[in-house]
Design a protein around this motif. Structure first.
Motif, PDB file in Angstrom:
ATOM      1  N   ARG A 227       0.851  -1.193   0.000  1.00  0.00           N
ATOM      2  CA  ARG A 227       0.000   0.000   0.000  1.00  0.00           C
ATOM      3  C   ARG A 227       0.885   1.241   0.000  1.00  0.00           C
ATOM      4  NH1 ARG A 227      -2.222  -3.639   3.464  1.00  0.00           N
ATOM      5  NH2 ARG A 227      -4.366  -4.254   3.084  1.00  0.00           N
ATOM      6  N   CYS A 228       0.358   2.295  -0.551  1.00  0.00           N
ATOM      7  CA  CYS A 228       1.090   3.569  -0.568  1.00  0.00           C
ATOM      8  C   CYS A 228       1.091   4.184   0.825  1.00  0.00           C
ATOM      9  CB  CYS A 228       0.435   4.523  -1.558  1.00  0.00           C
ATOM     10  SG  CYS A 228       1.313   6.088  -1.718  1.00  0.00           S
ATOM     11  N   TRP A 229       2.255   4.644   1.283  1.00  0.00           N
ATOM     12  CA  TRP A 229       2.305   5.358   2.565  1.00  0.00           C
ATOM     13  C   TRP A 229       2.861   6.757   2.416  1.00  0.00           C
ATOM     14  CZ3 TRP A 229       7.045   6.688   4.737  1.00  0.00           C
ATOM     15  CH2 TRP A 229       8.152   5.980   4.302  1.00  0.00           C
ATOM     16  N   PHE A 230       3.359   7.106   1.215  1.00  0.00           N
ATOM     17  CA  PHE A 230       3.799   8.480   0.948  1.00  0.00           C
ATOM     18  C   PHE A 230       3.673   8.724  -0.542  1.00  0.00           C
ATOM     19  CE2 PHE A 230       6.662  11.910   0.029  1.00  0.00           C
ATOM     20  CZ  PHE A 230       6.547  12.757   1.116  1.00  0.00           C
ATOM     21  N   GLY A 231       2.806   9.642  -0.915  1.00  0.00           N
ATOM     22  CA  GLY A 231       2.595   9.956  -2.317  1.00  0.00           C
ATOM     23  C   GLY A 231       2.957  11.399  -2.614  1.00  0.00           C
ATOM     24  N   ASN A 232       3.779  11.606  -3.625  1.00  0.00           N
ATOM     25  CA  ASN A 232       4.176  12.942  -4.047  1.00  0.00           C
ATOM     26  C   ASN A 232       3.955  13.022  -5.555  1.00  0.00           C
ATOM     27  OD1 ASN A 232       5.288  15.457  -4.321  1.00  0.00           O
ATOM     28  ND2 ASN A 232       7.327  14.891  -3.638  1.00  0.00           N
ATOM     29  N   PRO A 233       2.699  13.288  -5.983  1.00  0.00           N
ATOM     30  CA  PRO A 233       2.349  13.190  -7.397  1.00  0.00           C
ATOM     31  C   PRO A 233       3.132  14.123  -8.315  1.00  0.00           C
ATOM     32  CG  PRO A 233       0.431  13.828  -6.080  1.00  0.00           C
ATOM     33  CD  PRO A 233       1.560  13.614  -5.148  1.00  0.00           C
ATOM     34  N   PHE A 234       3.579  15.257  -7.797  1.00  0.00           N
ATOM     35  CA  PHE A 234       4.372  16.182  -8.602  1.00  0.00           C
ATOM     36  C   PHE A 234       5.795  16.216  -8.057  1.00  0.00           C
ATOM     37  CE2 PHE A 234      -0.015  17.533  -9.118  1.00  0.00           C
ATOM     38  CZ  PHE A 234      -0.109  17.649 -10.491  1.00  0.00           C
ATOM     39  N   GLY A 235       6.325  15.032  -7.763  1.00  0.00           N
ATOM     40  CA  GLY A 235       7.593  14.865  -7.064  1.00  0.00           C
ATOM     41  C   GLY A 235       8.777  15.602  -7.632  1.00  0.00           C
ATOM     42  N   VAL A 236       8.885  15.725  -8.940  1.00  0.00           N
ATOM     43  CA  VAL A 236      10.055  16.377  -9.512  1.00  0.00           C
ATOM     44  C   VAL A 236       9.800  17.835  -9.862  1.00  0.00           C
ATOM     45  CG1 VAL A 236      10.999  14.213 -10.401  1.00  0.00           C
ATOM     46  CG2 VAL A 236       9.518  15.589 -11.859  1.00  0.00           C
ATOM     47  N   GLN A 237       8.600  18.316  -9.617  1.00  0.00           N
ATOM     48  CA  GLN A 237       8.257  19.705  -9.929  1.00  0.00           C
ATOM     49  C   GLN A 237       8.723  20.617  -8.800  1.00  0.00           C
ATOM     50  OE1 GLN A 237       4.126  20.372 -10.850  1.00  0.00           O
ATOM     51  NE2 GLN A 237       4.205  22.440 -10.054  1.00  0.00           N
ATOM     52  N   VAL A 238       9.439  21.679  -9.157  1.00  0.00           N
ATOM     53  CA  VAL A 238       9.850  22.669  -8.164  1.00  0.00           C
ATOM     54  C   VAL A 238       8.648  23.535  -7.864  1.00  0.00           C
ATOM     55  CG1 VAL A 238      11.372  24.614  -7.687  1.00  0.00           C
ATOM     56  CG2 VAL A 238      12.225  22.654  -8.979  1.00  0.00           C
ATOM     57  N   ARG A 239       8.255  23.589  -6.583  1.00  0.00           N
ATOM     58  CA  ARG A 239       7.088  24.367  -6.194  1.00  0.00           C
ATOM     59  C   ARG A 239       7.472  25.714  -5.600  1.00  0.00           C
ATOM     60  NH1 ARG A 239       5.800  19.069  -4.593  1.00  0.00           N
ATOM     61  NH2 ARG A 239       4.074  18.208  -5.739  1.00  0.00           N
ATOM     62  N   SER A 240       8.608  25.755  -4.928  1.00  0.00           N
ATOM     63  CA  SER A 240       9.031  27.000  -4.299  1.00  0.00           C
ATOM     64  C   SER A 240      10.514  26.915  -3.995  1.00  0.00           C
ATOM     65  CB  SER A 240       8.262  27.219  -2.990  1.00  0.00           C
ATOM     66  OG  SER A 240       8.788  28.313  -2.290  1.00  0.00           O
ATOM     67  N   LEU A 241      11.191  28.012  -4.145  1.00  0.00           N
ATOM     68  CA  LEU A 241      12.608  28.054  -3.811  1.00  0.00           C
ATOM     69  C   LEU A 241      12.858  28.853  -2.543  1.00  0.00           C
ATOM     70  CD1 LEU A 241      14.111  28.580  -7.384  1.00  0.00           C
ATOM     71  CD2 LEU A 241      13.953  26.476  -6.078  1.00  0.00           C
TER      72      LEU A 241
END
Length: 141
Positions: free
Chosen positions: A126-140
């Protein structure tokens, strides 16, 4: 799903092998049923929201998934990498949701996720940690 040693979880399958996790995720998501999808997650799982904030537990995960389910479109997933040990797996997945949504508007959303799954005492992943936009930089900042 042939050869992945799948086991029943309600009416949808959870995998007993790391290689079967992607097929399991596809089946759960494409059911477009929230309760079914939540069966793919651990009770205390975390998902990273589109804004980059962690959300813990099935109630918060449901809130995050609602937007994707609202389009009424299936997801397509390609497993880029799956690394596993005895009971942990790291998945790098390319995914997209494409088509005409329920509201008649064109939808084209894609991402590369970095997700983590674990094998429970019952032998199912089962999934216990999901990061759907894992490689997208959201904030610096």
């Amino acid at each position: 799903m042939k050869g992945h040693h799948l086991a029943e979880c309600q009416t949808y399958n959870l995998s007993t092998t790391p290689e079967g996790i992607v097929d399991s995720l596809l089946n759960h998501f494409n059911s477009r049923d929230m309760e079914t999808m939540l069966g793919f997650y651990e009770e205390d799982a975390v998902i990273i929201s589109t804004s980059g904030e962690p959300r813990r537990g099935k109630k918060e995960i449901a809130h995050e998934l609602q937007q994707s389910f609202g389009f009424g479109l299936p997801i397509k997933i390609t497993g880029r990498n799956i690394y596993s040990t005895d009971n942990l797996a790291v998945l790098v997945l390319d995914w997209k949701i494409v088509g005409t949504g329920n509201n008649g508007e064109k939808v084209y959303i894609k991402g590369t996720s970095s997700d983590y799954a674990k094998k429970g005492p019952d032998g199912y992943w089962r999934c216990w940690f999901g990061n759907p936009f894992g490689v997208q930089v959201r904030s610096l900042s």
